[in-house]
Design a protein around this motif. Structure first.
Motif, PDB file in Angstrom:
ATOM      1  N   THR A  79     -12.964  61.800   4.188  1.00  0.00           N
ATOM      2  CA  THR A  79     -13.063  60.491   4.835  1.00  0.00           C
ATOM      3  C   THR A  79     -12.020  60.391   5.935  1.00  0.00           C
ATOM      4  O   THR A  79     -10.836  60.200   5.654  1.00  0.00           O
ATOM      5  N   PRO A  80     -12.424  60.515   7.197  1.00  0.00           N
ATOM      6  CA  PRO A  80     -11.456  60.442   8.298  1.00  0.00           C
ATOM      7  C   PRO A  80     -10.763  59.085   8.341  1.00  0.00           C
ATOM      8  O   PRO A  80     -11.375  58.050   8.045  1.00  0.00           O
TER       9      PRO A  80
ATOM     10  N   ASP B  12     -25.512  56.420  15.431  1.00  0.00           N
ATOM     11  CA  ASP B  12     -24.573  56.860  16.468  1.00  0.00           C
ATOM     12  C   ASP B  12     -24.682  55.969  17.702  1.00  0.00           C
ATOM     13  O   ASP B  12     -23.686  55.673  18.362  1.00  0.00           O
TER      14      ASP B  12
ATOM     15  N   ALA C 122     -12.270  55.476   9.723  1.00  0.00           N
ATOM     16  CA  ALA C 122     -13.737  55.527   9.742  1.00  0.00           C
ATOM     17  C   ALA C 122     -14.330  54.244   9.159  1.00  0.00           C
ATOM     18  O   ALA C 122     -13.684  53.514   8.404  1.00  0.00           O
TER      19      ALA C 122
ATOM     20  N   ARG D 173     -16.447  56.696  14.220  1.00  0.00           N
ATOM     21  CA  ARG D 173     -16.441  57.579  13.050  1.00  0.00           C
ATOM     22  C   ARG D 173     -16.989  56.822  11.847  1.00  0.00           C
ATOM     23  O   ARG D 173     -16.576  55.697  11.565  1.00  0.00           O
ATOM     24  N   ARG D 174     -17.926  57.461  11.145  1.00  0.00           N
ATOM     25  CA  ARG D 174     -18.574  56.790  10.013  1.00  0.00           C
ATOM     26  C   ARG D 174     -18.670  57.731   8.819  1.00  0.00           C
ATOM     27  O   ARG D 174     -18.735  58.945   8.969  1.00  0.00           O
TER      28      ARG D 174
ATOM     29  N   GLY E 170     -15.520  60.055  19.407  1.00  0.00           N
ATOM     30  CA  GLY E 170     -15.146  59.821  18.016  1.00  0.00           C
ATOM     31  C   GLY E 170     -14.094  58.752  17.849  1.00  0.00           C
ATOM     32  O   GLY E 170     -13.027  58.998  17.277  1.00  0.00           O
ATOM     33  N   ARG E 171     -14.371  57.547  18.315  1.00  0.00           N
ATOM     34  CA  ARG E 171     -13.397  56.452  18.208  1.00  0.00           C
ATOM     35  C   ARG E 171     -13.344  55.936  16.772  1.00  0.00           C
ATOM     36  O   ARG E 171     -14.301  56.079  16.001  1.00  0.00           O
ATOM     37  N   SER E 172     -12.252  55.307  16.434  1.00  0.00           N
ATOM     38  CA  SER E 172     -12.122  54.684  15.118  1.00  0.00           C
ATOM     39  C   SER E 172     -12.792  53.312  15.137  1.00  0.00           C
ATOM     40  O   SER E 172     -13.119  52.765  16.198  1.00  0.00           O
ATOM     41  N   HIS E 173     -12.968  52.758  13.953  1.00  0.00           N
ATOM     42  CA  HIS E 173     -13.519  51.409  13.851  1.00  0.00           C
ATOM     43  C   HIS E 173     -12.605  50.412  14.562  1.00  0.00           C
ATOM     44  O   HIS E 173     -13.069  49.541  15.308  1.00  0.00           O
TER      45      HIS E 173
END
Length: 255
Positions: A77-78, A32, A81, A38-39, A223-226
């Motif tokens: 799976t968001p 984290d 992510a 998000r993973r 919770g940001r995206s890649h």
């Protein structure tokens, strides 16, 4: 090739979800801090752990990794992510913090090289950007907050160095010249490494000491995206290099 191999590994059952153990939870908290996005955590037991891939990676035409994970592993799976595939051996409770720290260094190295390969930085900035980000993560690895999460700086640096060497010098063999060049005690501060990078990339100019700090790579735990992380890290590096150029110009003007 990597995508095909990954799909086959999932079908064979070599890849599974990260166990909800004390070790897994603690390592997740460490990630984290290192990978604030998000993973999806998976484990691989065939000695090919230590990979990162966006969930939208196509393993076959029109077949995304995220869809395969949901179908084959029954794991939500968001969208956006990052899929992080861990080495099962390092995640065993008896493996110790040093083994997991080296794995964390490898994962960070893969994350940074992936950012370069995705064109986050201009071609003229790629080597300098990667160097600065590695410096930032090396500094972060020595912070008290990561020590509390079990990160051991020396093996983290070793894992990061091994991945960087794969890009800059080729696979490292212990005792070889590339090993001494990047995996030695000076790591990124090695004058030989800086000179080598200047030869490798004419656009590379060794940054001033202290330019890269933990602030370059530290993010809050939203919770940001890649993709959002890639955009943010690209802006940070660009701003830092622009400020550095401005400061150098002002210094030259005063001289």
């Amino acid at each position: 090739m990597q995508s095909s191999n990954l799909l086959e590994a999932i079908w064979r059952g070599d890849i599974a979800c990260v166990e909800n153990s004390d070790t897994g939870v603690r390592f997740g908290r460490l990630l984290d801090a290192l990978m604030p996005m998000r993973r999806i955590g998976l484990m691989r037991g065939d000695r090919v752990g230590g990979q990162i891939l966006p969930e939208q990676t196509e393993l076959m035409p029109a077949l995304a990794l995220g869809d395969v994970i949901e179908e084959e592993l029954s794991l939500a799976t968001p969208q956006g992510a990052l899929v992080v595939i861990l080495d099962r051996a390092a995640m065993r409770p008896g493996a110790g913090d040093a083994a997991r720290s080296q794995l964390a260094g490898r994962l960070v190295g893969e994350l940074l090289i992936d950012a370069v390969q995705r064109g986050v930085f201009s071609a003229q900035q790629e080597t300098t950007a990667l160097y600065l980000l590695a410096q930032g993560y090396d500094a972060l690895s020595r912070s008290p907050e990561l020590a509390r999460l079990g990160l051991v700086p020396a093996p983290f640096r070793a894992g990061l160095a091994a991945v960087l060497a794969g890009l800059w010098t080729g696979p490292v063999v212990r005792g070889s010249d590339p090993d001494e060049l990047i995996c030695g005690p000076l790591f990124l501060d090695s004058p030989r490494l800086r000179a080598y990078l200047e030869t490798l990339d004419a656009s590379f100019e060794a940054p001033a000491a202290g330019l890269a700090t933990v602030g370059l790579v530290r993010f809050d735990a939203t919770g940001r995206s890649h993709d959002a992380w890639l955009r943010a890290i690209g802006r940070r590096v660009d701003d830092l290099l622009r400020q550095s150029c401005t400061a150098q110009g002002e210094t030259a003007g005063e001289g």
